[in-house]
Design a protein around this motif. Structure first.
Motif, PDB file in Angstrom:
ATOM      1  N   GLU A 130     -42.186  21.126 -39.652  1.00 22.83           N
ATOM      2  CA  GLU A 130     -41.928  22.444 -40.230  1.00 22.83           C
ATOM      3  C   GLU A 130     -43.250  23.101 -40.617  1.00 22.83           C
ATOM      4  OE1 GLU A 130     -39.710  24.117 -44.124  1.00 22.83           O
ATOM      5  OE2 GLU A 130     -38.629  22.638 -42.959  1.00 22.83           O
ATOM      6  N   SER A 131     -43.551  24.229 -40.013  1.00 20.82           N
ATOM      7  CA  SER A 131     -44.803  24.933 -40.315  1.00 20.82           C
ATOM      8  C   SER A 131     -44.569  25.933 -41.436  1.00 20.82           C
ATOM      9  CB  SER A 131     -45.300  25.659 -39.064  1.00 20.82           C
ATOM     10  OG  SER A 131     -44.408  26.704 -38.741  1.00 20.82           O
ATOM     11  N   SER A 132     -45.664  26.461 -41.963  1.00 16.26           N
ATOM     12  CA  SER A 132     -45.517  27.468 -43.018  1.00 16.26           C
ATOM     13  C   SER A 132     -44.863  28.726 -42.455  1.00 16.26           C
ATOM     14  CB  SER A 132     -46.855  27.786 -43.663  1.00 16.26           C
ATOM     15  OG  SER A 132     -47.742  28.355 -42.727  1.00 16.26           O
ATOM     16  N   GLY A 133     -45.067  28.982 -41.149  1.00 15.98           N
ATOM     17  CA  GLY A 133     -44.416  30.137 -40.523  1.00 15.98           C
ATOM     18  C   GLY A 133     -42.912  29.997 -40.536  1.00 15.98           C
ATOM     19  N   ALA A 134     -42.409  28.798 -40.255  1.00 12.67           N
ATOM     20  CA  ALA A 134     -40.964  28.557 -40.290  1.00 12.67           C
ATOM     21  C   ALA A 134     -40.446  28.685 -41.720  1.00 12.67           C
ATOM     22  CB  ALA A 134     -40.645  27.175 -39.732  1.00 12.67           C
ATOM     23  N   THR A 135     -41.219  28.202 -42.669  1.00 12.32           N
ATOM     24  CA  THR A 135     -40.819  28.322 -44.076  1.00 12.32           C
ATOM     25  C   THR A 135     -40.766  29.783 -44.498  1.00 12.32           C
ATOM     26  OG1 THR A 135     -41.888  26.197 -44.512  1.00 12.32           O
ATOM     27  CG2 THR A 135     -41.356  27.543 -46.412  1.00 12.32           C
ATOM     28  N   VAL A 136     -41.741  30.571 -44.053  1.00 15.05           N
ATOM     29  CA  VAL A 136     -41.756  32.004 -44.377  1.00 15.05           C
ATOM     30  C   VAL A 136     -40.545  32.689 -43.768  1.00 15.05           C
ATOM     31  CG1 VAL A 136     -42.999  34.173 -43.986  1.00 15.05           C
ATOM     32  CG2 VAL A 136     -44.250  32.147 -44.707  1.00 15.05           C
ATOM     33  N   ASP A 137     -40.219  32.353 -42.522  1.00 21.37           N
ATOM     34  CA  ASP A 137     -39.037  32.940 -41.878  1.00 21.37           C
ATOM     35  C   ASP A 137     -37.770  32.590 -42.643  1.00 21.37           C
ATOM     36  OD1 ASP A 137     -40.657  34.039 -39.951  1.00 21.37           O
ATOM     37  OD2 ASP A 137     -40.277  32.449 -38.463  1.00 21.37           O
ATOM     38  N   MET A 138     -37.673  31.332 -43.095  1.00 19.60           N
ATOM     39  CA  MET A 138     -36.507  30.912 -43.866  1.00 19.60           C
ATOM     40  C   MET A 138     -36.437  31.685 -45.188  1.00 19.60           C
ATOM     41  SD  MET A 138     -35.585  27.100 -45.272  1.00 19.60           S
ATOM     42  CE  MET A 138     -36.889  27.136 -46.478  1.00 19.60           C
ATOM     43  N   LEU A 139     -37.584  31.882 -45.837  1.00 22.97           N
ATOM     44  CA  LEU A 139     -37.603  32.624 -47.098  1.00 22.97           C
ATOM     45  C   LEU A 139     -37.238  34.093 -46.888  1.00 22.97           C
ATOM     46  CD1 LEU A 139     -40.726  31.074 -48.834  1.00 22.97           C
ATOM     47  CD2 LEU A 139     -38.389  31.023 -49.680  1.00 22.97           C
ATOM     48  N   LYS A 140     -37.709  34.675 -45.771  1.00 22.06           N
ATOM     49  CA  LYS A 140     -37.351  36.064 -45.477  1.00 22.06           C
ATOM     50  C   LYS A 140     -35.847  36.204 -45.281  1.00 22.06           C
ATOM     51  CE  LYS A 140     -41.688  37.682 -43.452  1.00 22.06           C
ATOM     52  NZ  LYS A 140     -42.351  38.170 -42.237  1.00 22.06           N
ATOM     53  N   ALA A 141     -35.229  35.228 -44.608  1.00 23.88           N
ATOM     54  CA  ALA A 141     -33.775  35.262 -44.429  1.00 23.88           C
ATOM     55  C   ALA A 141     -33.074  35.142 -45.774  1.00 23.88           C
ATOM     56  CB  ALA A 141     -33.341  34.134 -43.491  1.00 23.88           C
ATOM     57  N   GLU A 196     -39.369  36.192 -52.948  1.00 22.01           N
ATOM     58  CA  GLU A 196     -40.347  37.152 -52.424  1.00 22.01           C
ATOM     59  C   GLU A 196     -41.769  36.725 -52.765  1.00 22.01           C
ATOM     60  OE1 GLU A 196     -38.881  40.794 -54.169  1.00 22.01           O
ATOM     61  OE2 GLU A 196     -37.899  41.384 -52.294  1.00 22.01           O
ATOM     62  N   ALA A 197     -41.978  36.242 -53.996  1.00 21.76           N
ATOM     63  CA  ALA A 197     -43.313  35.802 -54.407  1.00 21.76           C
ATOM     64  C   ALA A 197     -43.767  34.592 -53.584  1.00 21.76           C
ATOM     65  CB  ALA A 197     -43.319  35.457 -55.895  1.00 21.76           C
ATOM     66  N   LEU A 198     -42.862  33.648 -53.364  1.00 22.58           N
ATOM     67  CA  LEU A 198     -43.204  32.462 -52.578  1.00 22.58           C
ATOM     68  C   LEU A 198     -43.500  32.830 -51.132  1.00 22.58           C
ATOM     69  CD1 LEU A 198     -43.560  29.422 -52.590  1.00 22.58           C
ATOM     70  CD2 LEU A 198     -41.110  29.181 -52.173  1.00 22.58           C
ATOM     71  N   ALA A 199     -42.706  33.730 -50.562  1.00 21.82           N
ATOM     72  CA  ALA A 199     -42.945  34.166 -49.181  1.00 21.82           C
ATOM     73  C   ALA A 199     -44.303  34.860 -49.070  1.00 21.82           C
ATOM     74  CB  ALA A 199     -41.835  35.099 -48.718  1.00 21.82           C
ATOM     75  N   ALA A 200     -44.641  35.702 -50.037  1.00 18.24           N
ATOM     76  CA  ALA A 200     -45.928  36.392 -50.013  1.00 18.24           C
ATOM     77  C   ALA A 200     -47.081  35.396 -50.124  1.00 18.24           C
ATOM     78  CB  ALA A 200     -46.003  37.406 -51.149  1.00 18.24           C
ATOM     79  N   LYS A 201     -46.909  34.369 -50.965  1.00 20.06           N
ATOM     80  CA  LYS A 201     -47.958  33.367 -51.137  1.00 20.06           C
ATOM     81  C   LYS A 201     -48.158  32.557 -49.860  1.00 20.06           C
ATOM     82  CE  LYS A 201     -49.437  29.711 -54.230  1.00 20.06           C
ATOM     83  NZ  LYS A 201     -49.172  28.972 -55.440  1.00 20.06           N
ATOM     84  N   LEU A 202     -47.084  32.205 -49.180  1.00 26.05           N
ATOM     85  CA  LEU A 202     -47.185  31.403 -47.963  1.00 26.05           C
ATOM     86  C   LEU A 202     -47.739  32.195 -46.783  1.00 26.05           C
ATOM     87  CD1 LEU A 202     -43.918  29.279 -48.149  1.00 26.05           C
ATOM     88  CD2 LEU A 202     -46.267  28.476 -48.428  1.00 26.05           C
ATOM     89  N   GLN A 203     -47.657  33.513 -46.836  1.00 30.72           N
ATOM     90  CA  GLN A 203     -48.148  34.338 -45.734  1.00 30.72           C
ATOM     91  C   GLN A 203     -49.665  34.528 -45.773  1.00 30.72           C
ATOM     92  OE1 GLN A 203     -45.539  37.740 -46.218  1.00 30.72           O
ATOM     93  NE2 GLN A 203     -44.569  37.277 -44.258  1.00 30.72           N
ATOM     94  N   LYS A 204     -50.289  34.177 -46.906  1.00 31.79           N
ATOM     95  CA  LYS A 204     -51.738  34.346 -47.022  1.00 31.79           C
ATOM     96  C   LYS A 204     -52.451  33.345 -46.125  1.00 31.79           C
ATOM     97  CE  LYS A 204     -51.762  35.976 -51.755  1.00 31.79           C
ATOM     98  NZ  LYS A 204     -52.175  35.671 -53.118  1.00 31.79           N
TER      99      LYS A 204
END
Length: 150
Positions: free
Chosen positions: A10-21, A55-63
């Motif tokens: 599981e990459s951070s990109g997949a985690t970000v996608d899951m958080l966006k959903a 939203e905060a976690l998704a923003a942090k993981l996108q950095k």
């Protein structure tokens, strides 16, 4: 007992996608779209809090790594300035305690910048100072590998 190593795919990109959903689902629920969001104010407050956290976690993981390092450096500089403002710079310690810059002292070292240099112990000049775990030592230390007299 057998142990089998498994690579976390599981990459951070997949985690970000899951958080966006999850954020989209929470926004839909808050918009009155389902599961009784309008039924109770307490439930709405819980949903709003979950939405903000996601939203905060998704923003942090996108950095990127570089952005994270720049942010960490800025926080370290803020911490250093705050300590200086509290009178914890060596020049202010020198002024407050009347010790000279070349006074012998012990200071802790750590790989963690937030712990590095936070303990300062001045040694008396012209005196023999013993270190170790023995009760007769001037500076008593405890821990793994600490001998009676060092």
């Amino acid at each position: 007992i057998k142990t089998r190593a498994v690579k976390n795919e599981e990459s951070s990109g997949a985690t970000v996608d899951m958080l966006k959903a999850e954020v989209a689902k929470l926004k839909e629920m808050l918009g009155g779209g389902g599961s009784g969001a309008a039924a109770g104010g307490e439930h709405v407050d819980v949903l709003k809090q979950q939405l903000q956290e996601s939203e905060a976690l998704a923003a942090k993981l996108q950095k990127s790594y570089e952005e994270t390092m720049v942010e960490a450096k800025a926080m370290e500089d803020l911490r250093k300035n705050a300590l200086d403002d509290m009178g914890l710079s060596f020049s202010e310690i020198e002024e407050a305690y009347g010790v000279k810059q070349n006074t012998p002292h012990l200071m802790n070292l750590s790989e963690d910048p937030s712990l590095n240099g936070c303990l300062l112990y001045f040694l008396p000049e012209g005196e023999n100072v013993t270190f170790g775990s023995d009760e007769k030592c001037k500076v008593k230390m405890k821990g793994l590998g600490v001998q009676a007299f060092m």
